[in-house]
Write a protein that holds these residues in place. Structure first.
Motif, short mmCIF file in Angstrom:
data_model
loop_
_atom_site.label_atom_id
_atom_site.label_comp_id
_atom_site.label_asym_id
_atom_site.label_seq_id
_atom_site.Cartn_x
_atom_site.Cartn_y
_atom_site.Cartn_z
N GLY A 24 -66.30 -69.48 -55.17
CA GLY A 24 -67.71 -69.22 -54.90
C GLY A 24 -67.90 -68.29 -53.72
N TYR A 25 -67.11 -68.50 -52.66
CA TYR A 25 -67.21 -67.62 -51.49
C TYR A 25 -66.80 -66.20 -51.84
N ALA A 26 -65.75 -66.07 -52.65
CA ALA A 26 -65.30 -64.74 -53.07
C ALA A 26 -66.41 -64.02 -53.84
N PHE A 27 -67.04 -64.73 -54.76
CA PHE A 27 -68.09 -64.10 -55.57
C PHE A 27 -69.33 -63.79 -54.75
N SER A 28 -69.55 -64.52 -53.65
CA SER A 28 -70.72 -64.21 -52.81
C SER A 28 -70.60 -62.83 -52.19
N TRP A 29 -69.37 -62.34 -52.00
CA TRP A 29 -69.19 -60.98 -51.49
C TRP A 29 -69.55 -59.94 -52.55
N ILE A 30 -69.34 -60.28 -53.81
CA ILE A 30 -69.83 -59.39 -54.87
C ILE A 30 -71.35 -59.34 -54.82
N GLY A 31 -71.97 -60.52 -54.62
CA GLY A 31 -73.42 -60.56 -54.49
C GLY A 31 -73.91 -59.77 -53.29
N ALA A 32 -73.16 -59.83 -52.19
CA ALA A 32 -73.56 -59.07 -50.99
C ALA A 32 -73.57 -57.57 -51.28
N LEU A 33 -72.54 -57.09 -51.98
CA LEU A 33 -72.48 -55.67 -52.31
C LEU A 33 -73.63 -55.28 -53.23
N ILE A 34 -73.94 -56.14 -54.20
CA ILE A 34 -75.07 -55.86 -55.10
C ILE A 34 -76.37 -55.82 -54.32
N GLY A 35 -76.55 -56.79 -53.40
CA GLY A 35 -77.78 -56.84 -52.61
C GLY A 35 -77.98 -55.61 -51.75
N LEU A 36 -76.89 -55.03 -51.26
CA LEU A 36 -76.98 -53.82 -50.44
C LEU A 36 -77.18 -52.56 -51.28
N VAL B 225 -55.86 -68.85 -56.17
CA VAL B 225 -55.88 -68.41 -54.78
C VAL B 225 -55.73 -66.90 -54.68
N LEU B 226 -54.80 -66.33 -55.45
CA LEU B 226 -54.57 -64.88 -55.39
C LEU B 226 -55.79 -64.10 -55.85
N TRP B 227 -56.41 -64.53 -56.96
CA TRP B 227 -57.60 -63.84 -57.44
C TRP B 227 -58.74 -63.91 -56.39
N SER B 228 -58.96 -65.08 -55.82
CA SER B 228 -60.06 -65.23 -54.85
C SER B 228 -59.82 -64.39 -53.60
N VAL B 229 -58.59 -64.40 -53.08
CA VAL B 229 -58.28 -63.60 -51.89
C VAL B 229 -58.43 -62.12 -52.20
N LEU B 230 -58.00 -61.70 -53.38
CA LEU B 230 -58.13 -60.29 -53.77
C LEU B 230 -59.60 -59.88 -53.85
N ILE B 231 -60.42 -60.72 -54.46
CA ILE B 231 -61.85 -60.42 -54.58
C ILE B 231 -62.51 -60.34 -53.21
N ILE B 232 -62.19 -61.28 -52.32
CA ILE B 232 -62.75 -61.25 -50.97
C ILE B 232 -62.34 -59.97 -50.25
N THR B 233 -61.05 -59.62 -50.32
CA THR B 233 -60.55 -58.45 -49.61
C THR B 233 -61.24 -57.18 -50.10
N VAL B 234 -61.32 -57.01 -51.41
CA VAL B 234 -61.89 -55.78 -51.97
C VAL B 234 -63.39 -55.70 -51.72
N PHE B 235 -64.11 -56.75 -52.06
CA PHE B 235 -65.57 -56.66 -52.01
C PHE B 235 -66.12 -56.82 -50.60
N ARG B 236 -65.42 -57.53 -49.72
CA ARG B 236 -65.86 -57.54 -48.33
C ARG B 236 -65.70 -56.16 -47.72
N THR B 237 -64.59 -55.49 -48.01
CA THR B 237 -64.38 -54.14 -47.51
C THR B 237 -65.48 -53.19 -48.00
N LEU B 238 -65.79 -53.27 -49.30
CA LEU B 238 -66.82 -52.39 -49.87
C LEU B 238 -68.20 -52.71 -49.31
#
Length: 286
Positions: A172-184, A263-276
């Motif tokens: 859920g935390y990983a996907f919230s970063w996708i939401g953050a990018l969409i919101g911006l 774990v690997l998928w969630s960490v990857l999503i956080i890393t990519v979408f937090r950076t973006l």
């Protein structure tokens, strides 16, 4: 005689403070602000809980006994098979709320006020996602209690059950970063809500959340087995002890190593979408 005047010094914008500790402190301040705001709008919590509760009740009693899992049509077997999928769907659907909240702050000019402060650039987004994680945790607790009332049970020890919920919250935390990018990236909260949901439906339904992936056509089965969402659902089922009797785990690597894959998928999503997302935030404030 002419006099020369020197131009007034242009005020400099405050420079953001650096350091991991300072960034964390700034993030917690923003998170606290969002949590306090959430407590003042209780209907947001209520509506966030009602929808997943409806999914639990409807899927349990409408589809229970109609879908075969592991060769069994038992309603209780399907209910236990289902709950990890409902939990995962609930935490990922919080993406839309995260995006809408950030888009609303942008629309009202609140983000511009944060930009004028000497704070870490990523703290605004990190604080927002942490606050969303708190709300998601509360929703998940209530949902688990409702699931217990309709007959869901776990069959492992407390540590494994807690680990299962931890993986769900990490997703859920990983996907919230996708939401953050969409919101911006959008102009209105309404667009952020639509943009946050439109891709979630195929992601959650082309997965093993509600039906076993092996019942799908070959192409969709492979997609479902390598879906990050499916990895977390499978991991949660294993940790909860909710794999039905006779169920055969698919041969795909994410299904055979579900906890690690989750774990690997969630960490990857956080890393990519937090950076973006942080890069988008910085470019918008430049």
């Amino acid at each position: 005689m002419t006099t020369t005047t020197t131009p007034a010094a242009r005020p400099l914008a405050p420079r953001p403070r650096g350091g991991v500790a300072q960034s964390l402190a700034d993030s917690l301040v923003v998170a606290r602000r969002n949590i306090i705001r959430l407590t003042r709008i209780p209907e947001m919590i209520v509506f966030g809980i009602v929808q997943p509760v409806m999914f639990v009740v409807l899927f349990s009693y409408v589809f229970g006994g109609s879908i075969s899992v592991g060769g069994s049509l038992s309603a209780s077997d399907y209910r236990e098979f289902l709950m990890a999928g409902i939990f995962a769907q609930t935490v990922t659907f919080a993406t839309a709320g995260a995006g809408a909240g950030i888009a609303d702050d942008m629309h009202k000019g609140l983000i511009d006020r944060f930009r004028s402060l000497p704070m870490a650039r990523g703290a605004v987004l990190t604080g927002r996602t942490l606050a969303d994680l708190v709300q998601t945790t509360l929703t998940l607790v209530v949902l688990a209690l409702v699931a217990l009332l309709v007959g869901w049970r776990t069959h492992t020890n407390a540590a494994e059950v807690l680990a299962g919920f931890a993986l769900l919250l990490l997703l859920g935390y990983a996907f919230s970063w996708i939401g953050a990018l969409i919101g911006l990236s959008v102009r209105t909260p309404e667009a952020a809500t639509s943009g946050g949901l439109i891709w979630l439906f195929p992601l959650t339904f082309v997965s093993n959340a509600f039906v076993p992936a092996e019942n799908m056509p070959t192409f969709l089965r492979h997609v479902a087995e390598w879906n990050p969402f499916s990895a977390t659902v499978q991991a949660a089922r294993e940790l909860f002890g909710n794999l039905p009797p006779g169920y055969v785990t698919p041969d795909a690597w994410p299904m055979q190593n579900a906890v690690l894959a989750s774990v690997l998928w969630s960490v990857l999503i956080i890393t990519v979408f937090r950076t973006l997302a942080v890069r988008k935030y910085r470019s918008a404030s430049a």
